[in-house]
Scaffold this active site. Structure first.
Site, mmCIF file in Angstrom:
data_model
loop_
_atom_site.group_PDB
_atom_site.id
_atom_site.type_symbol
_atom_site.label_atom_id
_atom_site.label_comp_id
_atom_site.label_asym_id
_atom_site.label_seq_id
_atom_site.Cartn_x
_atom_site.Cartn_y
_atom_site.Cartn_z
ATOM 1 C CD GLU A 400 50.609 41.033 37.133
ATOM 2 O OE1 GLU A 400 51.621 40.141 36.818
ATOM 3 O OE2 GLU A 400 49.326 40.547 36.873
ATOM 4 C CG HIS A 469 42.075 37.641 44.537
ATOM 5 N ND1 HIS A 469 42.566 36.416 45.013
ATOM 6 C CD2 HIS A 469 42.245 37.465 43.174
ATOM 7 C CE1 HIS A 469 43.364 35.846 44.002
ATOM 8 N NE2 HIS A 469 43.017 36.334 42.832
#
Ligand SMILES: Cc1ncc(C[n+]2csc(CCOP(=O)(O)OP(=O)(O)O)c2C)c(N)n1
Ligand SMILES: [Mg+2]
Length: 666
Positions: A400, A469
């Protein structure tokens, strides 16, 4: 302390021109300058320049490196060439950058004819933050099929960062034309290089499958020839390559560093300046000639210092001009609003249509992220786009930091990257690129660069996705000046906000709620833009204002419908943009309704509701007939168990109860 290497590396590029007269300096992304080949093209003038420039660097107070880091603007219109690291005369300037301008650009950089710095603010930037940014202008080069090369500079200490690993790994994987230059001075701040790394850099290069070249960083000729050769290789399609320039610290890590961590009887560092002087003498220049240059340099430096000390403080307005994203948004208006028939789409289709249309309209737009190409993304948003736009949808490793760095570098180079952060919860692993690079570079470069980056990401509570999440972290991102944060709540805005985000010359994080991907609703005609920075009155009403973020809009609308039976008229406002917040729309509504409720699907503490409530009390106090109330998730991680998850979310029933309580004494 990159002092030696800086001078040498700059010198090396000058030398490069000499060795390679056809070389277009502009094409070397890191040093994208208007350096004139005519002026420095001959060996004699080059030597004269070196002799003049190197002492000048040494004399500048606090300048550690003139070329420590950078992701290069490769776009000719973007002329910010590199980030300057180090201190400066602190008296002047909004930041160290203004001083740099005065000291550095008025002599050294101007000598190099780098007009870009003139009158602009550049500020120090730490190389440790930057290797991730550095990586990727290549994507550019690649996308443009140009022969641009990127040179990225960093210290031996910086290679211990995760950003370095992700950047080099990606550069190696994509065979990017990047010259990775490690200025190894044996120390990382106060620690010896040998205490920081288990293996030499050569071994690391082997791990990435890229060549490693060791060079004496105190030898101008050696650095210049190695660089020339490696750049030619990169242009021929090879790459990346790691060039390790071994050098020495001639003083401490910062001004005033006592260097107690150093061995007191160590040999003094070999001086590349003296070495260059010997070379010049051996080449036939006289002592007198060199002494004349020294005197000229002294005069120039003294003049630059005097100019800096006499310079006025910057105007406070400049801080807002450079740092307030509202100004960028204002410059982007008006937003196009094409006419045509709306269509029925799912949220996921609307997001895909926005990407598709943006890519069709503008070939600077590209997508990068994990599994976005062949796989079409975990939610299928990018399905089919890789085939339709070959080379413009890029699968990345699980990196990322490199993904965000790629986006920042590409945006600085004038492309329109749309990078994907698979889950908002993962922002922690790449926050530095967003918080310290994307959000600040426009400000720190005095507006010389713009980071028109779009980060698409998603969250949701309600499908047992678990604590890692599900989080809605919009408040955390909204806390960072320079970032624009938007959250579509409707299918129409799923399209329109994404199109507007791609238009904007500022970094935008667009937070989608994945439950809205399934929602079918009216989508606007192709080309529509949702204005950024403007909240939307989704339902007009009289008795209470309900402000919502993302999917909470629908919870509030359902509740508003239910309380209609009690004769309560709710005005529901979808913020759409979290940062910068559209306080005016909220206050205008509050002035009429006199009651305010905020509903979000994030944690309440220090959240968007807290900010809206504070603004309402600050600026709308005399309109309030009741306390400002907030409904949100509790301060626990989002649970996995369905009943707990339901309890965590603000439900329609809770919103109804809250409305009734607030409107009791109406
Ligand atoms: C992510 C991060 N952690 C810590 C620091 C503080 N810091 C600034 S320079 C530096 C040492 C870097 O070593 P090197 O790259 O070799 O540069 P040098 O000390 O030789 O100038 C450190 C730890 C930082 N700037 N960024
Ligand atoms: Mg070092």
């Amino acid at each position: 302390m990159l002092l030696f290497a800086a001078g040498l590396l700059i010198a090396s590029f000058l030398k490069l021109q000499q060795l390679n007269p056809g070389f277009n300096y502009r094409q070397l992304a890191t040093f994208e300058t208007t350096l004139s080949v005519d002026r420095y093209g001959s060996p004699a003038s080059l030597q004269r320049f070196l002799q003049a420039a190197l002492p000048r660097i040494r004399k500048l107070p606090g300048v550690e490196s003139a070329a420590s880091v950078s992701s290069l603007p490769t776009e000719p219109s973007l002329d910010f060439p590199f980030t300057v690291k180090g201190g400066a005369i602190p008296r002047h300037g909004q930041s160290s950058g203004d001083s740099y301008y005065l000291i550095v650009s008025s002599d050294y950089f101007q000598t190099m004819e780098i007009p870009v710095l003139k009158g602009r603010q550049i500020e120090q930037s730490d190389s440790e933050h930057s290797p991730g940014v550095v990586v990727i202008n290549q994507a550019m080069a690649r996308l443009r099929r140009s022969d641009q090369v990127v040179a990225a500079f960093f210290g031996d200490g910086a290679i211990a960062t995760g950003a370095f690993h992700e950047a080099v790994n990606l550069a190696a994987l994509w065979t990017l034309p990047v010259l990775l230059v490690c200025e190894n001075n044996g120390f990382s701040e106060f620690s010896r290089t040998s205490d920081q790394h288990p293996v030499p850099l050569r071994e690391r290069a082997r791990g990435y499958g890229i060549p490693h070249v060791l060079v004496d960083g105190n030898d101008v000729d050696a650095v210049a020839s190695a660089t020339a050769r490696l750049v030619a290789d990169l242009r021929a399609g090879r790459g990346p390559v790691l060039l390790e320039a071994v050098t020495e610290r001639v003083r401490g890590h910062y001004e005033g560093d006592q260097q107690r961590y150093r061995d007191a009887d160590a040999e003094p560092a070999p001086d590349p300046l003296e070495r260059s002087r010997r070379v010049l003498l051996a080449n036939g220049h006289t002592q007198d000639y060199l002494a004349t240059i020294d005197r000229e340099v002294d005069v120039e430096v003294d003049r630059a210092v005097a100019e800096a000390m006499a310079a006025p403080w910057p105007d406070v307005e400049r801080m807002y001009e450079l740092g307030d994203v509202r100004r960028v948004i204002a410059r982007t208006r008006p937003w196009p609003a094409p006419t045509g028939d709306p269509t029925e789409l799912r949220g996921s289709q609307a997001a895909r249509a926005a990407l598709d249309d943006a890519m069709a309209d503008d070939d600077r737009v590209f997508i990068a992220g994990i599994d976005v190409a062949a796989g079409g993304g975990v939610f299928g948003i990018t399905k089919g786009l890789a085939a339709k736009y070959p080379g413009r949808v890029l699968d990345t490793p699980i990196s990322e930091t490199a993904i965000m760095g790629l986006g920042v570098g590409a945006a600085m180079a004038g492309l329109r990257p749309v990078v994907e952060l698979m889950y908002l919860d993962f922002v922690g692993v790449c926050l530095d690129q967003l918080m310290n690079q994307a959000a600040k570079l426009g400000f720190m470069t005095g507006g010389a660069t713009q980071v028109g980056l779009v980060v698409r990401t998603q969250f949701a509570v309600g499908r047992s996705s678990g604590s890692q999440h599900s989080q809605s972290l919009e408040a955390m991102l909204a806390h960072l000046p320079g970032l624009v944060v938007v959250a579509p709540a409707t299918v129409a805005d799923m399209y329109g906000l994404l199109r507007s985000a791609i238009d904007l010359a500022a970094p935008v994080v667009i937070i989608e709620n994945r439950l809205l991907y399934e929602r079918k609703d009216e989508a606007p005609p192709s080309g529509h833009r949702t204005p950024i920075g403007q909240a939307f009155v989704a339902r007009p009403g009289e008795d209470i204002t309900i402000v919502t973020v993302s999917r909470a809009l629908h919870t509030a609308l359902d509740a508003a419908t239910q309380v209609e039976a009690d004769g309560i008229s709710c005005e529901v406002i979808d913020l759409r943009t979290i940062a910068p917040l559209d306080v005016d729309t909220v206050l205008a509504s509050l002035r009429r309704t006199n009651r305010l409720l905020v509903v979000t699907e994030g944690v309440g503490d220090f959240g968007v509701g807290a900010e809206v409530a504070a603004r309402a009390v600050d600026e709308g106090f005399w309109s309030l007939d009741a306390p400002v109330r907030r409904l949100h998730g509790p301060s626990t991680p989002v649970p996995y168990s369905p009943p707990l998850e339901r309890a965590w979310l603000p439900s329609v029933e809770r919103v109804v109860d809250e409305i009734r309580t607030l409107c009791r004494d109406r």
